[in-house]
Enzyme design. Sequence first.
Site, short mmCIF file in Angstrom:
data_model
loop_
_atom_site.label_atom_id
_atom_site.label_comp_id
_atom_site.label_asym_id
_atom_site.label_seq_id
_atom_site.Cartn_x
_atom_site.Cartn_y
_atom_site.Cartn_z
N LEU A 140 0.85 -1.20 0.00
CA LEU A 140 0.00 0.00 0.00
C LEU A 140 0.88 1.25 0.00
O LEU A 140 0.51 2.29 -0.54
CB LEU A 140 -0.89 0.01 1.25
CG LEU A 140 -2.01 -1.02 1.31
CD1 LEU A 140 -2.64 -1.02 2.70
CD2 LEU A 140 -3.07 -0.72 0.26
N SER A 142 5.32 2.55 1.01
CA SER A 142 6.64 2.21 1.52
C SER A 142 7.30 3.48 2.05
O SER A 142 7.33 4.50 1.35
CB SER A 142 7.50 1.60 0.41
OG SER A 142 8.79 1.27 0.89
N ALA A 143 7.78 3.43 3.30
CA ALA A 143 8.43 4.59 3.91
C ALA A 143 9.88 4.24 4.23
O ALA A 143 10.40 3.22 3.78
CB ALA A 143 7.66 5.00 5.17
N ALA A 146 9.90 0.98 6.90
CA ALA A 146 9.08 -0.21 6.63
C ALA A 146 8.11 0.04 5.48
O ALA A 146 7.98 1.17 4.98
CB ALA A 146 8.30 -0.59 7.89
N GLN A 147 7.44 -1.03 5.09
CA GLN A 147 6.36 -0.92 4.11
C GLN A 147 5.15 -1.69 4.63
O GLN A 147 5.28 -2.53 5.52
CB GLN A 147 6.79 -1.44 2.75
CG GLN A 147 7.16 -2.90 2.69
CD GLN A 147 7.87 -3.24 1.38
OE1 GLN A 147 8.82 -2.56 0.97
NE2 GLN A 147 7.39 -4.27 0.70
N VAL A 148 3.97 -1.36 4.08
CA VAL A 148 2.74 -1.98 4.56
C VAL A 148 2.01 -2.67 3.41
O VAL A 148 1.97 -2.16 2.29
CB VAL A 148 1.81 -0.96 5.26
CG1 VAL A 148 2.41 -0.50 6.58
CG2 VAL A 148 1.52 0.25 4.37
N LYS A 163 2.63 -4.62 8.58
CA LYS A 163 3.78 -3.72 8.49
C LYS A 163 5.06 -4.54 8.66
O LYS A 163 5.22 -5.26 9.63
CB LYS A 163 3.70 -2.64 9.57
CG LYS A 163 4.83 -1.61 9.47
CD LYS A 163 4.69 -0.50 10.50
CE LYS A 163 5.82 0.50 10.35
NZ LYS A 163 5.77 1.58 11.34
N ASP A 308 5.75 10.77 15.78
CA ASP A 308 6.19 10.86 14.38
C ASP A 308 5.10 11.51 13.54
O ASP A 308 4.57 10.91 12.60
CB ASP A 308 6.52 9.45 13.85
CG ASP A 308 7.13 9.50 12.46
OD1 ASP A 308 7.72 10.54 12.10
OD2 ASP A 308 7.01 8.51 11.71
#
Length: 479
Positions: A140, A142-143, A146-148, A163, A308
């Site tokens: 969905l 990506s940061a 992490a990614q989800v 996550k 955050d």
Amino acid sequence: MPPLLDFKDIQEKLSTQFRPWQRSFQFWVRAADIYTGYKVFQLRVSLVKDEEKQEAMWEGQHELAAEKIYAMCSDLGGFFLKVAQIIGKPDLAPAAWVRRLVTLYDRAPATPFDAVKLVLEKELGRSIEDIFERFDVEPLGSASIAQVHRARLKGDKSDVVVKVQHPGVQDLMMTDIHNLQAFALYMQKTDIKFDLFSVTKEMEKQIGYEFDFTREANAMERIRQFLYENNKTSPVLVPRVLKDMVSRRAFVMEYMDGIPILNLGDEIAKRGINPGGKIAAAAKQNILKSLTLAYGQMILKSGFFHADPHPGNILISKGSKSGCLVRLWAGEDLPDKLRLGYANLVLAIADGDPIRAAESYRELGIDTLSKCENEMQEFFRLAQTMFDTKLPPGVAMLQPFSEDSSIKKISVETFPEELYSVLRTVHLLRGLSVGLGISYSCAEQWRPIAEEALYLAGRLKDTDLKTKRRRQSFFRRLL
């Protein structure tokens, strides 16, 4: 005797070993280029007397710098994507920077699915096929950390979000932040009279926490429970964590449908609503009201809050009375001394009281040094600039390099690391308010919460309470 490594293995090991040095080199070359570009430009623009021509020149310089900052953050990724989130706000940076950097939210390179599968199966102790009926290969979002992925558990009818941490990214991010700390030390000694080093130390601590998803999951549940217990209807929605599916590098939470707050304008237009009309204005005010109330309660009443805050973590929920869905990836525990000191500062800003603001700064451990005229007036402007969403009169954007900036006139020698997340929260709300076209003071909105906190601590009497019955008056006037 251990087997000899072939050339490919040696090359891979050397590449891994020297990658932090390569990142450091890339950062310093690019940062120096951007910094010297502005310093040379300042000399050039000072020779031009026409103000309109100066503004046009500044816009061109900002456009040039925006491309370089975007390229650095995009190419290096990791921690620099967080840097883009922090500085890419309309109240904090030139419009050219904001336009360019906003495109980096949730745009980190995705980890290939095979690697995600390995991490997930190792962390949860079972194969993906055993746990999930469906698992979307494409993430969905990506940061930096992490990614989800969207998925559905076996035997369940509702979707979940999984996550998963990017493998091997922690060491690289620590390299990045140590480089930024060195740059911050240089900047605070030359151009920006602010304790930037303490800010970067708090960032280092928070990032360390963010790599422990068990801590994040606990923070989400703690904040979720607090907001539901302290409101008839929670002002924001926080996804529920599946407690038996939490590990250090992966966890599973309920899926909630929402629209990224950065896409709100497009969504309003798509539904045939006039973006400048009353309906759109009321929706925006409601969103801002919900977020402001939630953060005010978390910071001033609980002292444990979302650490955050950036627009990528805020969605506009669908099919719910609560306007916002907040993805809480980290929590900050504010000591009572700082929580109450900040409550006192909120009242000082809301009342326009520079003497009380100065007392609050001392109580919070914020040490300042000033040699300017109208010291108290400039000090109060600094307090408003740092800790209120409504900028002082005549200030449209923070300009730390400007000679007229309060940060130039009053240097912040010491800044408590724990207050950094509060500062970020205020700047998130201010950035959103500017983006939504609403001017308001979070200090005025938080006054009743601050009064309650000080009253319960025995620092205010009944006769001192000024806003007992006026909690929502400002937003009612707007509507």
